[in-house]
Write a protein that holds these residues in place. Structure first.
Motif, PDB file in Angstrom:
ATOM      1  N   ALA A  15       0.789  -1.135   0.120  1.00  0.00           N
ATOM      2  CA  ALA A  15      -0.069   0.056   0.124  1.00  0.00           C
ATOM      3  C   ALA A  15       0.849   1.191   0.051  1.00  0.00           C
ATOM      4  O   ALA A  15       1.803   1.270   0.629  1.00  0.00           O
ATOM      5  CB  ALA A  15      -1.065   0.001   1.129  1.00  0.00           C
ATOM      6  N   PRO A  16       0.550   2.274  -0.783  1.00  0.00           N
ATOM      7  CA  PRO A  16       1.429   3.412  -0.943  1.00  0.00           C
ATOM      8  C   PRO A  16       1.205   4.122   0.509  1.00  0.00           C
ATOM      9  O   PRO A  16       0.174   4.261   1.211  1.00  0.00           O
ATOM     10  CB  PRO A  16       0.530   4.150  -2.095  1.00  0.00           C
ATOM     11  CG  PRO A  16      -0.144   3.497  -2.353  1.00  0.00           C
ATOM     12  CD  PRO A  16      -0.626   2.330  -1.760  1.00  0.00           C
ATOM     13  N   ILE A  17       2.406   4.567   1.083  1.00  0.00           N
ATOM     14  CA  ILE A  17       2.462   5.540   2.190  1.00  0.00           C
ATOM     15  C   ILE A  17       3.189   6.626   1.909  1.00  0.00           C
ATOM     16  O   ILE A  17       4.097   6.888   0.817  1.00  0.00           O
ATOM     17  CB  ILE A  17       3.219   4.461   3.291  1.00  0.00           C
ATOM     18  CG1 ILE A  17       4.423   4.425   2.928  1.00  0.00           C
ATOM     19  CG2 ILE A  17       2.128   3.687   3.956  1.00  0.00           C
ATOM     20  CD1 ILE A  17       5.137   3.639   4.061  1.00  0.00           C
ATOM     21  N   GLU A  18       3.021   7.729   2.467  1.00  0.00           N
ATOM     22  CA  GLU A  18       3.592   9.171   2.338  1.00  0.00           C
ATOM     23  C   GLU A  18       5.092   9.090   2.499  1.00  0.00           C
ATOM     24  O   GLU A  18       5.938   8.516   3.199  1.00  0.00           O
ATOM     25  CB  GLU A  18       3.017  10.251   3.351  1.00  0.00           C
ATOM     26  CG  GLU A  18       3.398  11.702   2.847  1.00  0.00           C
ATOM     27  CD  GLU A  18       2.700  12.795   3.754  1.00  0.00           C
ATOM     28  OE1 GLU A  18       3.413  13.742   3.871  1.00  0.00           O
ATOM     29  OE2 GLU A  18       1.766  12.244   4.319  1.00  0.00           O
ATOM     30  N   GLY A  19       5.922   9.478   1.315  1.00  0.00           N
ATOM     31  CA  GLY A  19       7.145   9.477   1.379  1.00  0.00           C
ATOM     32  C   GLY A  19       7.739  11.211   1.238  1.00  0.00           C
ATOM     33  O   GLY A  19       6.780  12.022   1.106  1.00  0.00           O
ATOM     34  N   TYR A  20       8.918  11.216   1.384  1.00  0.00           N
ATOM     35  CA  TYR A  20       9.870  12.455   1.442  1.00  0.00           C
ATOM     36  C   TYR A  20       9.614  13.153  -0.134  1.00  0.00           C
ATOM     37  O   TYR A  20       9.344  14.218  -0.522  1.00  0.00           O
ATOM     38  CB  TYR A  20      11.185  12.349   2.368  1.00  0.00           C
ATOM     39  CG  TYR A  20      11.811  13.618   2.019  1.00  0.00           C
ATOM     40  CD1 TYR A  20      11.419  14.890   2.416  1.00  0.00           C
ATOM     41  CD2 TYR A  20      12.908  13.770   0.939  1.00  0.00           C
ATOM     42  CE1 TYR A  20      12.158  16.126   2.385  1.00  0.00           C
ATOM     43  CE2 TYR A  20      13.710  14.943   0.985  1.00  0.00           C
ATOM     44  CZ  TYR A  20      13.287  16.102   1.545  1.00  0.00           C
ATOM     45  OH  TYR A  20      13.908  16.994   1.398  1.00  0.00           O
ATOM     46  N   ALA A  21      10.185  12.409  -0.950  1.00  0.00           N
ATOM     47  CA  ALA A  21      10.384  12.733  -2.289  1.00  0.00           C
ATOM     48  C   ALA A  21       9.398  12.133  -3.271  1.00  0.00           C
ATOM     49  O   ALA A  21       9.227  10.788  -3.127  1.00  0.00           O
ATOM     50  CB  ALA A  21      12.051  12.566  -2.592  1.00  0.00           C
ATOM     51  N   SER A  22       9.123  12.609  -4.609  1.00  0.00           N
ATOM     52  CA  SER A  22       8.401  12.017  -5.369  1.00  0.00           C
ATOM     53  C   SER A  22       8.813  11.807  -6.760  1.00  0.00           C
ATOM     54  O   SER A  22       8.340  11.163  -7.491  1.00  0.00           O
ATOM     55  CB  SER A  22       6.858  12.973  -5.558  1.00  0.00           C
ATOM     56  OG  SER A  22       7.325  14.308  -5.995  1.00  0.00           O
ATOM     57  N   GLY A  23      10.154  12.371  -6.770  1.00  0.00           N
ATOM     58  CA  GLY A  23      10.926  12.352  -8.221  1.00  0.00           C
ATOM     59  C   GLY A  23      10.518  13.434  -9.012  1.00  0.00           C
ATOM     60  O   GLY A  23       9.719  14.154  -9.135  1.00  0.00           O
ATOM     61  N   GLN A  24      11.658  13.579 -10.090  1.00  0.00           N
ATOM     62  CA  GLN A  24      11.530  14.522 -10.843  1.00  0.00           C
ATOM     63  C   GLN A  24      12.017  14.009 -12.244  1.00  0.00           C
ATOM     64  O   GLN A  24      12.723  12.849 -12.388  1.00  0.00           O
ATOM     65  CB  GLN A  24      12.533  15.892 -10.531  1.00  0.00           C
ATOM     66  CG  GLN A  24      11.981  16.553  -9.514  1.00  0.00           C
ATOM     67  CD  GLN A  24      12.844  17.406  -8.991  1.00  0.00           C
ATOM     68  OE1 GLN A  24      13.517  18.240  -9.751  1.00  0.00           O
ATOM     69  NE2 GLN A  24      12.853  18.039  -7.772  1.00  0.00           N
ATOM     70  N   ASN A  25      11.936  14.700 -13.613  1.00  0.00           N
ATOM     71  CA  ASN A  25      12.478  14.468 -14.926  1.00  0.00           C
ATOM     72  C   ASN A  25      11.864  13.252 -15.080  1.00  0.00           C
ATOM     73  O   ASN A  25      12.676  12.187 -15.693  1.00  0.00           O
ATOM     74  CB  ASN A  25      14.018  14.637 -14.657  1.00  0.00           C
ATOM     75  CG  ASN A  25      14.498  15.968 -14.372  1.00  0.00           C
ATOM     76  OD1 ASN A  25      14.017  16.900 -14.752  1.00  0.00           O
ATOM     77  ND2 ASN A  25      15.506  15.967 -13.522  1.00  0.00           N
ATOM     78  N   GLY A  26      10.784  12.921 -15.048  1.00  0.00           N
ATOM     79  CA  GLY A  26      10.156  11.587 -15.559  1.00  0.00           C
ATOM     80  C   GLY A  26      10.304  10.301 -14.696  1.00  0.00           C
ATOM     81  O   GLY A  26      10.074   9.384 -14.673  1.00  0.00           O
TER      82      GLY A  26
END
Length: 132
Positions: A15-26
């Motif tokens: 199950a997804p949980i809140e993280g710090y980073a979501s990513g960039q540049n695809g």
């Protein structure tokens, strides 16, 4: 000292949980909770967390995870921690799952080993080679 390989089925719920980073540049960075139930010679449950990275290239990704397994291994009670390191290169996967040294407790104290995961017709299987 016993060295053995045991196999069986397991169910997994991510199950997804809140993280710090979501990513960039695809790149999509994710964080998931892990809940598993193992059946067979490893009769146990586990909880843990996974960090993943999905690239814009189909079939190329990576993940790391830590899960604590609690229950019985060949009738011996205790717990241990598995560390995962997985990569996919355009669909070709490589997966390493090792017992973290000195993570075994109670009757599983001193446990070492590695686990392989197979998925056949949608059913998850483990092959766990260990030394105790």
């Amino acid at each position: 000292m016993t060295t053995a390989t045991v196999s069986g089925e397991f169910n997994v719920n991510l199950a997804p949980i809140e993280g710090y980073a979501s990513g960039q540049n695809g790149v999509n960075l994710g964080r998931m909770s892990i809940d598993k139930t193992f059946k067979g010679s490893l009769n146990a449950t586990s909880q843990g967390e996974m960090l993943s990275a999905m690239t814009p290239t189909q079939g190329s990704a990576g993940y790391v995870a830590i899960e604590q397994v609690i229950g019985e291994l060949d009738g011996k009670k205790g717990s241990f921690v598995l560390q995962h390191f997985g990569t996919m290169d355009k669909g070709q996967d490589s997966l390493i799952l090792n017992v973290i040294p000195d993570s075994g407790t109670n009757e599983l104290e001193g446990l070492t080993g590695s686990m392989k995961i197979r998925i056949e017709q949608g059913i998850h299987y483990y092959d766990f080679e260990y030394t105790l």
